[in-house]
Design an enzyme around this catalytic site. Structure first.
Site: not given
Ligand code: HXC
Length: 257
Positions: A65, A108, A111, A131
């Protein structure tokens, strides 16, 4: 129909939906949600589509998400918007949906893949529910569906440590149905979908409904449901055609009726 965050096309009788927000690794914001639901409903309504494939990019199916969109929200925002409930619309799609997953399927994203009917993964796929690292927990079904797929121990491990599972572990654990080389992922998923789409659509939809029922009811009720649906299939023209074709030693020509 032009979308901002997804690409949509049909290949034969297969509807293909590609998540296309590369700058955010296909993070699922409210625009993605609205467009995915709209596109799936259009495939559902299109008699020329018999199966659907949902995919992302080579690097990411979806990295979760959208954290930037969620970050400022309060409890009352989340509650009043019933945040994430829009994704429930996927569960109402009656045609089969295959998730073709390459790269990250996190939060997400994992999911969303699990909301599809089955997952074909590339050997580069990485699944996770990270998360907890953000101070929250899965909110689009992960704590429930992942537990159904991989069992309590592994689901707890994934949700409490936030670690990722590679494709081999995901296949071993029953999260994905098959793993294929990354270069073949879309072809394999489209091939599987085309195979399904060539069968009788009502038979396919009833089969999906019966398998899904197993998640929601007791074995006795599920078996009763299966038998009723199985009996009902003998009202289908396609049952007559499928069995006649077998007896005549020819290929069936299903009419989806
Ligand atoms: C918003 C995101 C994102 C996310 C990545 N990006 N994941 N933006 N939401 N979930 C964006 C980054 O900010 C970045 O933007 C660009 O995508 C590239 O990501 P990087 O981190 O630079 O890439 P990399 O180093 O290759 O790492 C990849 C990754 C990492 C390991 C997947 O991006 C990451 O950990 N993402 C978050 C994963 C996460 O926590 N997902 C769960 C979300 S919560 P910029 O502009 O900085 O270049 C969820 C459910 C929530 O899904 C439910 C509770 C309410």
């Amino acid at each position: 129909m032009a979308y901002e965050t997804i690409l949509v096309e049909t290949r034969g009788r297969v509807g293909l939906l590609t998540l296309n927000r590369p700058k955010a690794l296909n993070a699922l914001n409210s625009t993605v949600l609205r467009e995915v639901v709209e596109a799936l409903q259009a495939f559902e309504a299109d008699a020329a589509v018999g199966a659907i494939v949902v995919t992302g990019s080579e690097k990411a199916f979806a990295a979760g998400a959208d954290i930037r969109e969620m970050q400022p929200k309060s409890y009352i925002d989340m509650y009043m918007e019933d945040f994430f409930s829009g994704w429930d619309a996927l569960g109402r799609v009656r045609k089969p949906i295959i998730a073709a997953v390459s790269g990250y399927a996190l939060g997400g994203g994992c999911e969303l893949a699990m909301m599809c009917d089955f997952i074909i993964a590339s050997d580069t796929a990485k699944f996770g529910q990270p998360e907890i690292t953000l101070g929250v927990m899965p909110g689009m079904g992960g704590s429930q569906r992942l537990t159904h797929f991989v069992g309590k121990s592994k689901a707890m491990d994934m949700c409490l440590t936030g670690r990722m599972m590679d494709a081999a572990e995901a296949e071993r654990s029953g999260l994905v149905s098959r793993v294929v080389p990354a270069a073949d992922l879309l072809d394999e998923a489209l091939k599987a979908a085309a195979k399904i789409a060539a069968f009788s659509l009502p038979a396919v939809m009833m089969t999906k409904e019966a398998v899904n029922r197993s998640y929601e009811t007791t074995l006795t009720e599920g078996l009763r449901f299966e038998r009723r649906v199985f009996h009902a299939m003998f009202a289908l023209e396609d049952q007559k055609e499928g069995m006649a074709a077998f007896v005549d030693k020819r290929s069936p020509n299903f009419r989806n009726r």
